[in-house]
Design an enzyme around this catalytic site. Structure first.
Site, PDB file in Angstrom:
ATOM      1  N   GLY A 172       0.836  -1.195   0.000  1.00 37.91           N
ATOM      2  CA  GLY A 172       0.000   0.000   0.000  1.00 37.91           C
ATOM      3  C   GLY A 172       0.868   1.239   0.000  1.00 37.91           C
ATOM      4  N   GLY A 173       0.376   2.274   0.661  1.00 40.23           N
ATOM      5  CA  GLY A 173       1.116   3.540   0.707  1.00 40.23           C
ATOM      6  C   GLY A 173       2.490   3.390   1.316  1.00 40.23           C
ATOM      7  N   GLY A 407      21.022   9.712 -32.001  1.00 42.14           N
ATOM      8  CA  GLY A 407      20.686  10.297 -30.700  1.00 42.14           C
ATOM      9  C   GLY A 407      21.212   9.446 -29.556  1.00 42.14           C
ATOM     10  N   ALA A 408      21.271   8.135 -29.781  1.00 41.04           N
ATOM     11  CA  ALA A 408      21.740   7.250 -28.715  1.00 41.04           C
ATOM     12  C   ALA A 408      23.222   7.503 -28.429  1.00 41.04           C
ATOM     13  CB  ALA A 408      21.505   5.798 -29.101  1.00 41.04           C
TER      14      ALA A 408
END
Ligand code: HXC
Length: 517
Positions: A172-173, A407-408
């Site tokens: 959970g949280g 770009g890589a």
């Protein structure tokens, strides 16, 4: 009248009571479940088993749901400080034997106190999680407590290293505190990490999955990438924490501790000249290179189970800690996808925040093409690498081993993104795109009209490769400083690190940059 001896006796009895946590039966149940107790974990983690426990006698103030008379020793969490590798570390360790380690108001306050002290002392903080989550009886007080924990995690971020160990339930949280920290070590078999468990998922979506498949260490390390290290058991988890801390400075004003060196600064390794295969379509294991270049046995891989096409690891060079990110040609040919981008960018930012020089090893055919990648946001995620490298002011050294396309190539710490030193091996291919793709675009009409299109295509590809799939065009433009023999890589990096020891790279003042999230 109580004598001093009576008072000493009372202290000893109270101490004994609190140290027993939830009592003998629950301690036994904890062991039966394959888990150590909160104290045993700290005992193993700190040097010589010694730590100073703080707030041992803290008590809750809850009054509802029968809690008014409830004895909750140490409010379910052991908090304190000790040394790891001789350096101060603050820690909290949830005690599952006490109300399932659930987080009440005082429990959360104790954790926040440790973080506050760590922040002021410039010391790392380790949180050991083994808890049923928010103490249901304490309602919003518990929620408030979690909120404060998240707030402190954020305050500490980038100032002192934060390591979470998930050694039991953390659902959970509650999962968000580890998520806000720098590294998560998770114990296989006993650690569980998820926002909504199998039952909730079944009700919501009809999907059926076991708790281990959903929130176990392997799933969270390889699928979601939340977990950086998988531990075999609690003892292994504590060893991982110790080892990880040995690579990290205590805070962002310090440098990582150096190891004594054997003075092999300029060593050459002939075998490095033979790692890259003749045919650039063949793959090899990048670790063959990394293990030879850096100090013996110093590679410590981070996030080993996630996005294996991108390696991230700490290493030492002549004893000095460095952060290395590298393409892995034997996984997806080393192409960069969404997960690899996130993994590398996060690691680069950690290194920069904690003054650890960044070294890139490049063999990348490009960003991974595909509809899934495009719709998944490869542009946004891929940009994280460009952003984190451009923003990083620590020494940045790049070794182009083989492919470095488009770009890589830039995303793997190119000179134009601010790399301080870039060396290429003679096997480097630095170009806008691969020869096959380039020829298809550049010579479409020639190929259509050619007598023998196949032969013509082959000839054009060879010609392109000879001209562009080399390091020399980039060297001619100053995009690489040196073309070096692979065997000299160690000495190249050693000298570069030495020459960048006092690097200063001042940037304009701003609140913070806006990394594409
Ligand atoms: C109060 C809790 C508790 C909790 C466990 N206990 N979780 N008490 N609040 N959250 C108590 C149990 O009642 C039990 O007490 C003891 O701890 C041991 O728990 P068991 O259930 O016997 O252990 P086990 O079978 O190992 O199961 C562990 C478990 C289960 C899977 C964690 O206890 C569980 O599902 N707990 C509830 C989880 C939960 O819903 N938490 C709240 C989530 S909401 P006794 O005295 O009976 O032995 C949340 C919001 C946070 O966390 C939001 C933050 C942003």
């Amino acid at each position: 009248m109580q004598t001093v001896n009576d008072k000493l006796k009372l202290l000893r009895e109270k101490t004994q009571h609190v140290l027993l946590g939830g009592g003998k039966d629950r301690l036994e149940a904890q062991h039966k479940a394959g888990k150590m107790t909160a104290h045993e974990r700290l005992h193993l983690m700190f040097d010589n088993g010694f730590y100073d426990e703080l707030y041992r006698f803290a008590e809750h103030r809850a009054t509802l749901f029968g809690l008014q008379d409830k004895d909750i020793p140490a409010d379910g969490v052991v908090t304190g400080l000790g040394a790891i590798g001789g350096r101060l570390v603050y820690a909290s360790s949830q005690d599952f034997t006490v109300m399932g380690g659930s987080v009440g108001d005082m429990h959360a306050w104790k954790i926040c106190e440790m973080m506050d002290m760590a922040l002021k002392a410039g010391a790392p903080y380790v949180s050991i999680n083994d808890s049923g989550g928010a103490r249901i009886q304490e309602g919003v007080d518990s929620l408030k407590g979690y909120g404060r924990i998240f707030y402190y995690n954020t305050l500490l971020s980038g100032v002192v290293p934060q390591i979470a160990v998930v050694a039991g339930p953390c659902a959970g949280g509650a999962a968000y505190s580890p998520a806000l920290m720098d590294f998560i070590v998770m114990v296989q078999g006993t650690g569980q990490l998820f926002i909504a468990g199998p039952e909730v998922i079944k009700q919501a979506t009809g999907e059926v999955i076991s708790a281990e498949e959903l929130g176990g260490a392997h799933a969270q390390a390889s699928q979601s990438g939340n977990v950086h290290f998988i531990a075999r058991d609690d003892a292994d988890a504590m060893e991982i924490v110790q080892k990880l801390l040995s690579y990290l400075p205590s805070n962002n004003m310090e440098e990582s501790p150096s190891m004594p060196t054997d003075g092999l600064l300029m060593i050459e390794d002939e075998s490095l000249n033979k790692v890259v295969p003749d045919d650039s379509r063949d793959s090899y294991d990048m670790f063959e290179i990394l293990n030879r270049v850096f100090d013996k046995d110093s590679i410590f891989e981070v996030h080993a189970h996630y996005a294996k096409n991108m390696i991230t690891c700490f290493a030492r060079m002549n004893g000095q800690v460095v952060g290395v990110f590298a393409n892995q040609p034997c996984e997806m040919f080393g192409a960069i996808d969404i997960d690899a981008s996130d993994k590398a960018a996060r690691f680069i930012r950690f290194c920069n925040a904690f003054n650890i020089p960044i070294i890139a090893f490049v063999d990348v055919p490009g960003y991974l093409p595909g509809v899934e990648q495009e719709f998944g946001g490869i542009i946004r995620h891929g940009a994280k690498m460009l952003f984190s490298l451009s923003a990083a002011t620590v020494p940045k050294i790049t070794i182009v081993v083989r492919k470095a396309y488009g770009g890589a190539y830039l995303a793997m710490s190119a000179k134009s993104l601010g790399a301080d030193r870039v060396a290429a091996w003679p096997t480097a291919e630095i170009a806008v795109m691969g020869a096959e793709g380039a020829v298809s675009v550049l010579y479409r009409s020639e190929l259509k009209t050619a007598e023998d299109p196949k032969a013509k295509r082959k000839e054009l590809i060879e010609d392109y490769k000879a001209k562009f799939s080399t390091p020399y065009q980039a060297a001619a433009r100053g995009m690489v400083d040196a073309v070096i023999e692979p065997k000299n890589t160690r000495s190249y990096i050693s000298v570069a690190l030495e020459s960048l020891r006092n690097k200063r790279d001042l940037r304009p003042q701003k609140k913070h940059g806006l990394i594409p999230l």
